[in-house]
Design a protein around this motif. Sequence first.
Motif, PDB file in Angstrom:
ATOM      1  N   GLU A  86     -35.558  -1.514  21.971  1.00  0.00           N
ATOM      2  CA  GLU A  86     -34.319  -1.331  21.107  1.00  0.00           C
ATOM      3  C   GLU A  86     -34.155  -0.479  20.204  1.00  0.00           C
ATOM      4  N   PRO A  87     -33.445   0.369  20.051  1.00  0.00           N
ATOM      5  CA  PRO A  87     -33.515   1.735  18.940  1.00  0.00           C
ATOM      6  C   PRO A  87     -33.616   1.233  16.951  1.00  0.00           C
ATOM      7  N   SER A  88     -34.029   1.623  16.382  1.00  0.00           N
ATOM      8  CA  SER A  88     -34.277   1.461  15.189  1.00  0.00           C
ATOM      9  C   SER A  88     -32.851   1.962  14.050  1.00  0.00           C
ATOM     10  N   MET A  89     -32.067   3.274  14.557  1.00  0.00           N
ATOM     11  CA  MET A  89     -31.292   3.540  13.933  1.00  0.00           C
ATOM     12  C   MET A  89     -29.840   3.680  14.685  1.00  0.00           C
ATOM     13  N   ARG A  90     -28.704   4.281  14.140  1.00  0.00           N
ATOM     14  CA  ARG A  90     -27.134   5.091  15.045  1.00  0.00           C
ATOM     15  C   ARG A  90     -27.489   4.236  16.004  1.00  0.00           C
ATOM     16  N   TRP A  91     -26.668   2.339  15.886  1.00  0.00           N
ATOM     17  CA  TRP A  91     -26.719   1.283  17.400  1.00  0.00           C
ATOM     18  C   TRP A  91     -25.557   2.243  18.207  1.00  0.00           C
ATOM     19  N   ARG A  92     -24.443   2.820  16.856  1.00  0.00           N
ATOM     20  CA  ARG A  92     -23.583   2.477  17.122  1.00  0.00           C
ATOM     21  C   ARG A  92     -22.884   3.222  18.243  1.00  0.00           C
ATOM     22  N   GLU A  93     -23.820   4.515  17.917  1.00  0.00           N
ATOM     23  CA  GLU A  93     -23.770   5.490  18.939  1.00  0.00           C
ATOM     24  C   GLU A  93     -25.448   5.673  20.072  1.00  0.00           C
ATOM     25  N   TYR A  94     -25.895   5.252  19.501  1.00  0.00           N
ATOM     26  CA  TYR A  94     -26.485   5.116  20.697  1.00  0.00           C
ATOM     27  C   TYR A  94     -25.597   3.623  21.976  1.00  0.00           C
ATOM     28  N   CYS A  95     -25.184   3.013  21.739  1.00  0.00           N
ATOM     29  CA  CYS A  95     -24.336   1.983  22.455  1.00  0.00           C
ATOM     30  C   CYS A  95     -23.334   2.571  23.036  1.00  0.00           C
ATOM     31  N   ARG A  96     -22.319   3.986  22.175  1.00  0.00           N
ATOM     32  CA  ARG A  96     -21.832   4.443  22.559  1.00  0.00           C
ATOM     33  C   ARG A  96     -22.127   5.703  23.977  1.00  0.00           C
ATOM     34  N   GLN A  97     -23.274   6.019  23.613  1.00  0.00           N
ATOM     35  CA  GLN A  97     -24.175   7.095  24.733  1.00  0.00           C
ATOM     36  C   GLN A  97     -24.691   5.678  25.846  1.00  0.00           C
ATOM     37  N   VAL A  98     -24.753   5.319  26.057  1.00  0.00           N
ATOM     38  CA  VAL A  98     -24.959   3.474  26.732  1.00  0.00           C
ATOM     39  C   VAL A  98     -23.698   3.733  28.111  1.00  0.00           C
ATOM     40  N   LEU A  99     -23.034   3.187  27.300  1.00  0.00           N
ATOM     41  CA  LEU A  99     -21.344   2.860  27.882  1.00  0.00           C
ATOM     42  C   LEU A  99     -20.881   4.356  28.621  1.00  0.00           C
ATOM     43  N   ASP A 100     -20.732   4.956  28.146  1.00  0.00           N
ATOM     44  CA  ASP A 100     -20.179   6.386  28.442  1.00  0.00           C
ATOM     45  C   ASP A 100     -21.133   6.563  29.744  1.00  0.00           C
ATOM     46  N   VAL A 101     -22.195   6.749  30.058  1.00  0.00           N
ATOM     47  CA  VAL A 101     -22.843   6.729  31.322  1.00  0.00           C
ATOM     48  C   VAL A 101     -22.352   5.955  32.042  1.00  0.00           C
ATOM     49  N   VAL A 102     -22.173   4.672  32.001  1.00  0.00           N
ATOM     50  CA  VAL A 102     -21.748   3.201  32.192  1.00  0.00           C
ATOM     51  C   VAL A 102     -20.539   4.012  33.275  1.00  0.00           C
ATOM     52  N   GLU A 103     -19.866   4.010  32.371  1.00  0.00           N
ATOM     53  CA  GLU A 103     -18.612   4.617  32.856  1.00  0.00           C
ATOM     54  C   GLU A 103     -18.423   5.451  33.598  1.00  0.00           C
ATOM     55  N   GLU A 104     -19.111   6.490  33.379  1.00  0.00           N
ATOM     56  CA  GLU A 104     -19.505   7.752  33.896  1.00  0.00           C
ATOM     57  C   GLU A 104     -20.140   6.927  35.124  1.00  0.00           C
ATOM     58  N   LEU A 105     -20.638   6.389  35.925  1.00  0.00           N
ATOM     59  CA  LEU A 105     -21.178   5.994  37.468  1.00  0.00           C
ATOM     60  C   LEU A 105     -20.214   5.154  37.606  1.00  0.00           C
TER      61      LEU A 105
END
Length: 269
Positions: A86-105
């Motif tokens: 679980e990240p310590s900071m920048r959760w919205r950016e973290y989730c954005r990056q995770v979901l971007d990868v998910v959609e790319e796949l």
Amino acid sequence: MVIAAFEGWNDAGSSASSAVEQIATEWDAREVKSLDVDTFHDFQVNRPVISTDTDGNRTLSWPATTVSVTASPNRGRRVVLVQGVEPSMRWREYCRQVLDVVEELGASTLVCVGALLADVPHTRPIPVQTSSDDPRVQALLDVEASEYEGPTGITGVLTHLASERGLHALNVWAAVPHYVAQPPSPKATLALLTALEELLGEPVPMGELSEDAKAWQDGVDELANEDPEVAEYVRQLEQAKDTVELPEASGDAIAREFEKYLRRRDSGH
């Protein structure tokens, strides 16, 4: 389908992260992406770990989030696994990056796996709850929306933002006995994997988890029996649990368990 688990607040007994790791190991998942650890972690909160490998070399491991891809062996269904701390900071950016990868796949369904400490007895089946705030998922899987209100972890944020993007999002949570909170918690891991089997539509090899879960329960039994107060507390939890779940001893519940047994037997696991 994407299955995600994160060490930390969402992962009592390390049972959720262990469940996803079991799938990654048994199905030979291949890593395709890793998020930049420096962007999201306070290393005074999640410190890097120094260890010695089998060759005697000193290694340094940093908190990380990886995205891996595998295919279910029976149906050939592509499964994306997200594993991290679980990240310590920048959760919205973290989730954005995770979901971007998910959609790319090309994934359209996100399952976040978690575990919490609760007033449940270690001698009974570990409770697992599947919930979703998506009406489409509720109708398809016959699950309810979560009634929880309050502080949330990264799993809650990630599923919420996934739903906003139009992904099917749901949560699978296990309740770990709070008086045996230290990891590992193989009985909870086993319960989570059983629930994930239902969603995946095919069995996941459990390895030695069944034996580990029995040894874990036997060990907790011994510790509880050495302390009369703990033993009495466990009996109270058992009585409360049995009273609440008495209606579950129905024909439908027995039929569901028998169907699980047949699927596992037919697959050879």
